[in-house]
Design a protein around this motif. Sequence first.
Motif, PDB file in Angstrom:
ATOM      1  N   ILE A 251       1.180  -1.381  -0.284  1.00 45.54           N
ATOM      2  CA  ILE A 251       0.067   0.090  -0.564  1.00 45.54           C
ATOM      3  C   ILE A 251       0.777   1.294   0.057  1.00 45.54           C
ATOM      4  CG2 ILE A 251      -2.218   0.944   1.144  1.00 45.54           C
ATOM      5  CD1 ILE A 251      -2.462  -1.418   2.709  1.00 45.54           C
ATOM      6  N   LYS A 252       0.299   2.220  -1.384  1.00 46.04           N
ATOM      7  CA  LYS A 252       2.119   3.481  -1.065  1.00 46.04           C
ATOM      8  C   LYS A 252       0.448   4.652  -1.045  1.00 46.04           C
ATOM      9  CE  LYS A 252       5.962   1.919  -3.722  1.00 46.04           C
ATOM     10  NZ  LYS A 252       6.493   2.479  -4.801  1.00 46.04           N
ATOM     11  N   GLN A 253       1.295   5.648  -0.452  1.00 47.34           N
ATOM     12  CA  GLN A 253      -0.207   7.128  -0.717  1.00 47.34           C
ATOM     13  C   GLN A 253       0.856   8.092  -1.061  1.00 47.34           C
ATOM     14  OE1 GLN A 253       1.306   7.900   3.717  1.00 47.34           O
ATOM     15  NE2 GLN A 253       2.528  10.154   2.437  1.00 47.34           N
ATOM     16  N   ARG A 254       0.106   8.938  -2.003  1.00 47.63           N
ATOM     17  CA  ARG A 254       0.340  10.062  -2.263  1.00 47.63           C
ATOM     18  C   ARG A 254      -0.411  10.994  -1.744  1.00 47.63           C
ATOM     19  NH1 ARG A 254       0.359  10.217  -8.301  1.00 47.63           N
ATOM     20  NH2 ARG A 254       1.036   7.792  -8.543  1.00 47.63           N
ATOM     21  N   PRO A 255       0.341  11.727  -0.462  1.00 48.89           N
ATOM     22  CA  PRO A 255       1.398  12.548  -1.332  1.00 48.89           C
ATOM     23  C   PRO A 255       3.157  11.936  -0.929  1.00 48.89           C
ATOM     24  CG  PRO A 255       0.885  13.401   0.886  1.00 48.89           C
ATOM     25  CD  PRO A 255       0.335  13.171   0.086  1.00 48.89           C
ATOM     26  N   TYR A 256       4.156  12.163  -1.972  1.00 48.85           N
ATOM     27  CA  TYR A 256       5.515  11.590  -1.619  1.00 48.85           C
ATOM     28  C   TYR A 256       5.904   9.863  -2.089  1.00 48.85           C
ATOM     29  CZ  TYR A 256       4.851  15.341   1.536  1.00 48.85           C
ATOM     30  OH  TYR A 256       4.421  16.109   2.854  1.00 48.85           O
TER      31      TYR A 256
ATOM     32  N   ASN B 144       1.483   5.423   5.156  1.00 54.54           N
ATOM     33  CA  ASN B 144       1.607   5.567   7.317  1.00 54.54           C
ATOM     34  C   ASN B 144       0.207   5.557   7.277  1.00 54.54           C
ATOM     35  OD1 ASN B 144       1.702   6.532   9.584  1.00 54.54           O
ATOM     36  ND2 ASN B 144       2.020   9.164   9.182  1.00 54.54           N
ATOM     37  N   PRO B 145       0.123   4.158   8.470  1.00 52.15           N
ATOM     38  CA  PRO B 145      -0.838   3.510   9.003  1.00 52.15           C
ATOM     39  C   PRO B 145      -1.848   4.352  10.118  1.00 52.15           C
ATOM     40  CG  PRO B 145       0.953   2.344  10.294  1.00 52.15           C
ATOM     41  CD  PRO B 145       1.535   3.805   8.402  1.00 52.15           C
ATOM     42  N   ASP B 146      -1.273   5.070  10.438  1.00 46.92           N
ATOM     43  CA  ASP B 146      -1.390   6.150  11.355  1.00 46.92           C
ATOM     44  C   ASP B 146      -2.751   7.330  10.314  1.00 46.92           C
ATOM     45  OD1 ASP B 146      -0.383   4.982  13.176  1.00 46.92           O
ATOM     46  OD2 ASP B 146       0.865   6.574  13.199  1.00 46.92           O
ATOM     47  N   LYS B 147      -2.918   7.272   9.184  1.00 45.81           N
ATOM     48  CA  LYS B 147      -2.945   8.731   8.825  1.00 45.81           C
ATOM     49  C   LYS B 147      -4.768   7.636   7.721  1.00 45.81           C
ATOM     50  CE  LYS B 147      -1.388  12.654   8.026  1.00 45.81           C
ATOM     51  NZ  LYS B 147       0.173  12.960   7.427  1.00 45.81           N
ATOM     52  N   SER B 148      -5.922   7.934   7.927  1.00 45.19           N
ATOM     53  CA  SER B 148      -6.364   8.122   7.456  1.00 45.19           C
ATOM     54  C   SER B 148      -6.856   8.393   6.163  1.00 45.19           C
ATOM     55  CB  SER B 148      -8.001   7.671   7.550  1.00 45.19           C
ATOM     56  OG  SER B 148      -9.016   7.391   7.050  1.00 45.19           O
ATOM     57  N   PRO B 149      -6.924   7.333   4.694  1.00 48.95           N
ATOM     58  CA  PRO B 149      -7.047   7.768   3.201  1.00 48.95           C
ATOM     59  C   PRO B 149      -8.190   8.870   2.874  1.00 48.95           C
ATOM     60  CG  PRO B 149      -7.046   5.936   3.196  1.00 48.95           C
ATOM     61  CD  PRO B 149      -7.200   5.837   4.360  1.00 48.95           C
ATOM     62  N   LYS B 150      -8.235   9.373   2.189  1.00 44.84           N
ATOM     63  CA  LYS B 150      -9.467   9.673   1.686  1.00 44.84           C
ATOM     64  C   LYS B 150     -10.204   9.361   0.920  1.00 44.84           C
ATOM     65  CE  LYS B 150      -8.451  13.723  -2.144  1.00 44.84           C
ATOM     66  NZ  LYS B 150      -8.707  14.460  -2.138  1.00 44.84           N
TER      67      LYS B 150
ATOM     68  N   LYS C 239      -3.542  19.395   0.317  1.00 42.45           N
ATOM     69  CA  LYS C 239      -2.340  20.582   1.113  1.00 42.45           C
ATOM     70  C   LYS C 239      -3.638  18.942   2.800  1.00 42.45           C
ATOM     71  CE  LYS C 239       0.148  23.343   3.575  1.00 42.45           C
ATOM     72  NZ  LYS C 239       0.100  24.259   3.993  1.00 42.45           N
ATOM     73  N   GLY C 240      -2.640  18.490   2.667  1.00 43.17           N
ATOM     74  CA  GLY C 240      -3.039  17.373   4.456  1.00 43.17           C
ATOM     75  C   GLY C 240      -3.749  16.456   3.549  1.00 43.17           C
ATOM     76  N   GLU C 241      -4.607  16.183   2.759  1.00 49.47           N
ATOM     77  CA  GLU C 241      -4.929  14.743   2.431  1.00 49.47           C
ATOM     78  C   GLU C 241      -3.634  13.648   2.164  1.00 49.47           C
ATOM     79  OE1 GLU C 241      -9.318  17.024   0.487  1.00 49.47           O
ATOM     80  OE2 GLU C 241      -8.107  16.364  -0.903  1.00 49.47           O
ATOM     81  N   VAL C 242      -4.454  12.414   2.236  1.00 50.13           N
ATOM     82  CA  VAL C 242      -3.861  11.223   2.203  1.00 50.13           C
ATOM     83  C   VAL C 242      -4.432  10.963   1.372  1.00 50.13           C
ATOM     84  CG1 VAL C 242      -2.354   9.498   2.322  1.00 50.13           C
ATOM     85  CG2 VAL C 242      -2.460  11.454   4.133  1.00 50.13           C
ATOM     86  N   VAL C 243      -4.113   9.890   0.747  1.00 49.33           N
ATOM     87  CA  VAL C 243      -4.317   8.961  -0.537  1.00 49.33           C
ATOM     88  C   VAL C 243      -4.032   7.649  -1.174  1.00 49.33           C
ATOM     89  CG1 VAL C 243      -6.120  10.384  -2.173  1.00 49.33           C
ATOM     90  CG2 VAL C 243      -4.536   9.743  -3.271  1.00 49.33           C
ATOM     91  N   TRP C 244      -4.066   6.415  -0.947  1.00 53.81           N
ATOM     92  CA  TRP C 244      -3.309   5.024  -1.000  1.00 53.81           C
ATOM     93  C   TRP C 244      -4.059   4.622  -2.345  1.00 53.81           C
ATOM     94  CZ3 TRP C 244      -5.108   2.141   4.552  1.00 53.81           C
ATOM     95  CH2 TRP C 244      -4.514   2.942   5.480  1.00 53.81           C
ATOM     96  N   THR C 245      -2.599   3.999  -3.228  1.00 48.66           N
ATOM     97  CA  THR C 245      -2.578   4.104  -4.143  1.00 48.66           C
ATOM     98  C   THR C 245      -2.324   2.155  -3.872  1.00 48.66           C
ATOM     99  OG1 THR C 245      -0.539   4.109  -4.884  1.00 48.66           O
ATOM    100  CG2 THR C 245      -2.308   5.335  -5.483  1.00 48.66           C
ATOM    101  N   ILE C 246      -2.437   1.136  -4.693  1.00 54.02           N
ATOM    102  CA  ILE C 246      -2.542   0.007  -4.621  1.00 54.02           C
ATOM    103  C   ILE C 246      -2.418  -0.459  -6.122  1.00 54.02           C
ATOM    104  CG2 ILE C 246      -2.724  -2.348  -3.919  1.00 54.02           C
ATOM    105  CD1 ILE C 246      -4.106  -0.390  -1.772  1.00 54.02           C
ATOM    106  N   ALA C 247      -1.172  -1.554  -6.400  1.00 54.92           N
ATOM    107  CA  ALA C 247      -0.270  -1.994  -7.332  1.00 54.92           C
ATOM    108  C   ALA C 247      -1.908  -3.285  -8.083  1.00 54.92           C
ATOM    109  CB  ALA C 247       0.583  -2.595  -8.044  1.00 54.92           C
ATOM    110  N   ALA C 248      -2.417  -3.214  -8.999  1.00 57.84           N
ATOM    111  CA  ALA C 248      -3.685  -4.631  -9.217  1.00 57.84           C
ATOM    112  C   ALA C 248      -3.010  -5.566  -8.955  1.00 57.84           C
ATOM    113  CB  ALA C 248      -4.265  -4.242 -10.584  1.00 57.84           C
ATOM    114  N   GLN C 249      -1.998  -6.252  -9.101  1.00 60.75           N
ATOM    115  CA  GLN C 249      -1.386  -7.408  -9.153  1.00 60.75           C
ATOM    116  C   GLN C 249      -1.443  -7.566  -7.707  1.00 60.75           C
ATOM    117  OE1 GLN C 249       1.647  -5.155 -10.277  1.00 60.75           O
ATOM    118  NE2 GLN C 249       2.558  -5.557  -9.072  1.00 60.75           N
ATOM    119  N   ASP C 250      -0.984  -6.592  -7.052  1.00 62.05           N
ATOM    120  CA  ASP C 250      -0.962  -6.833  -5.256  1.00 62.05           C
ATOM    121  C   ASP C 250      -1.746  -7.520  -4.491  1.00 62.05           C
ATOM    122  OD1 ASP C 250       2.184  -6.769  -5.677  1.00 62.05           O
ATOM    123  OD2 ASP C 250       2.270  -4.675  -5.613  1.00 62.05           O
ATOM    124  N   LEU C 251      -2.444  -6.717  -4.971  1.00 61.52           N
ATOM    125  CA  LEU C 251      -4.206  -7.467  -4.543  1.00 61.52           C
ATOM    126  C   LEU C 251      -4.516  -8.438  -4.515  1.00 61.52           C
ATOM    127  CD1 LEU C 251      -6.906  -4.658  -5.744  1.00 61.52           C
ATOM    128  CD2 LEU C 251      -6.237  -4.481  -4.492  1.00 61.52           C
TER     129      LEU C 251
END
Lengths: 451, 408
Positions: A132-137, A142-148, A234-246
């Motif tokens: 599980i990757k996040q944007r930004p960065y 970061n498991p402590d932050k919930s993604p929008k 700014k201040g928001e987080v989204v997660w991305t996951i590659a389909a094959q890793d699902l």
Amino acid sequence: MSKDILIKKGLDIKLKGAAEKTSEKAILSNFYTLRPEDFHGLIPKLISKVGSKVNAGDPVFYDKSNESVKFVSPVSGEIIEIDRGEKRKILSIKIQADKTQTYKDNGVMNPEAASADAIKAHLLASGCWAFIKQRPYDVIANPDKSPKAIFISGYASAPLAADLDFTLQGKEAELQAAVTALGKLTEGQVHVSVGKSSNSPLAGLKGITIHKVSGPHPSGNVGTLINKIDPVNKGEVVWTIAAQDLVIIGELLLTGKFNAERIVALVGSSIEKPRYFVAKLGCEVATIIYDKGISQDAHVRIISGNILSGKQIKPDGYLDYYSNVITVIPEGDDYELFGWNKPVFNKISTSRALTFSWLNPKKEYELDTNTNGEHRAFVTTGNYEEVFPLDIYPMQILKSCMYKDLDEMEALGMYEVAPEDFALTEFVCVSKQPHQDIIRKGLDLMLKEIG
Amino acid sequence: MGLKSNLNNLKEKYKGTKMAPAFNALHTFLYTPNDTTHNGTHIKAADDLKRTMNTVIMAMIPCLIFGMFNAGYQHNLQVGDVQAVTSGFFSSEFWTLDNFMIGFWKIIPLIIVSYGVGLGIEFIFAIIKKHEVEEGYLVTGMLVPLIVPIDIPLWMLAVAVVFGVIIGKEVFGGTGMNILNPALTIRAFLFFAYPTWMSGDKVWVEGAVQRTKDIAAGANLDAISGETILGSLAQGKEMTHSVADMFLGFIPGSVGETSTLLIILGGLFLIFTKIGSWRIMLSSVLGAIAMGLIFNQIVDAGIIVEGSKFYGLMSTPFWEHLIIGGFAFGTVFMATDPVTASQTNKGKWIYGFLIGFVSILIRVFNPAYPEGVMLAILLMNVFAPTIDHYVIQGNVKKRMKRLKAKVA
């Protein structure tokens, strides 16, 4: 709310060596390697030592800044070598695989019934969090932050990418389990893109929002999907996951096993017979590339990942943690007489300055690694915009990263981007600037200064 | 491949030494280097900066060749050796070897001085600052001979090139960093430092200055008048050239700027190859038409009447402004310089429009500076970053708004 996304700006780079849709079991590799550098920005802390025995799915190291994020062994076997670099930085952890594989039992979990906290703890402990990757960065979430919201691209538009419709075939149950579990971790939606005319196993899943995308690369990039659906503020987080890793996440939930198997495409113009393999992440690429692939002394570039954003590896290198493609193309370290002014028929170009790739857009090219020119300051303008569909000014954001103006980087949209979004601008760049590297360094600077 | 491997050995030998940039500049001129990608994209598109610059030069070659014929033709016409052209673009009076040779021997030295001095400075700076020799001057060096009067003394040109390259470009950090178009900086320097050689009625035809001196010394010869159309219009004289002559380029003027036809062909080539910005070219023409129409309206409304010092240029039909003077050349080859123009697509529309608009404004209102396009482009070069700033702020504001909507 499903949405059809049509991308007009972009470029399909047509190359020789796409994989034939047949898959084989790769010859089992004896050694598997985990490289902490695959996980950008991670400082690993070892759990196991040299000589210790591990099952597939046993944790090997964890993230120093977030101890709950565990990284696990893809196979059962013995840790035989830990390679360290300067300041004792861990470069790689080498595992010798057992003849018969044993798996750690993480226990079966029904994602429908489980709570969000339980799912999160389960993914963290089992090693699946790394997917599980996040944007930004563009780093591990970061498991402590919930993604929008969570974004998954089910459409691979990059040149010579593995066809996800093919590699995900028959995995509907795993995919469903994974997206159900992930859906509980966000207040928002799970957005999944599929190709407009594709027959994706993802399309039939419940609990997700499907978006049909069409148009040239980067229409299949998850960054494009985010930008068109719900850009990161700014201040928001989204997660991305590659389909094959699902698939790996889903199998873990359904069976309790961390099965690191993945269908990998072997592609590129240097490969005799491009095709798909079933291989485990971290495996030696040598077992794959030499069988009807390349000859031992071939002068080639081996890339773990796609041709635009992958990592260069040596013939004795390893498949990295996130890749489902191994690309092999000729090296181009040769001179070309008057290469800068003679008409060019065998290379791709977006201009028509005595370059003739516009004459037959269907032709498949055989490109090598030559830069076709020297590194220069930014001079030409307007050509990046032609291949860059995001609502961001590419040259300006690159320059702001180069002169490290954090305010400007933020204002121009750094929270929304990942290096791979700048792969096409880098490809067409007349000044041969390393765009992805510039963006990566910019993101690292922001992560360090702003966090 | 003896040469290839020998050069490679030399490159290795020079690596890290002071001479490396100079050697590499010559080496890469012969061979595209053997550089390979590292991480990032492992493949790259075919275009590099040399190819880009070379394409611009190719677009200018027809103007250069025509300029050589025209220099000789204007001279011979004044001296009375040839008749005025009668049968269109391919008139036999124009395309003679005699005409060509006169121009050739005048213009080749201009090119040699321009490239010799300019590239010399580039090499010196590359060695001092330890960077590669960048290709920007390849285009500048070809532009300069095309935008000066034929009779300009070579030493003046050399001084101007030194000024333009150092002050216009190198002090900002070299190619890609400059604010003002270097070729125009060179021309502006000539214009203000040596005004008698850059304007008036003596410099535009080969031999005119020398003839004037001879007459002053007592020789019994006819004077050669070498006046540009803009110059004569600014003085309220009647237009003596036909529209066809102006469009095809059989008129006095800077070396390469006279033939609107060939400039348009060059412009179309640049647009087709995607090297030149069609946005800037089109919007600049629109801007010039807009200003021209405004002036025509003023004349029609009777605000400016015959006899006023502005009447000559203001009453010129708006479309004729496009084919006289350096407007076409400036629009196609100078305004489109990507480094000094606006860098955003929206900004290019504004930038181009204002160049056209201001060119005609300066041309009409300031008879001392009939060549308004040069000053208009330099002025807009200065404003280009500001235009971009506001265009980009639009994007930034959109992002801020999105954030606010979320918070609210």
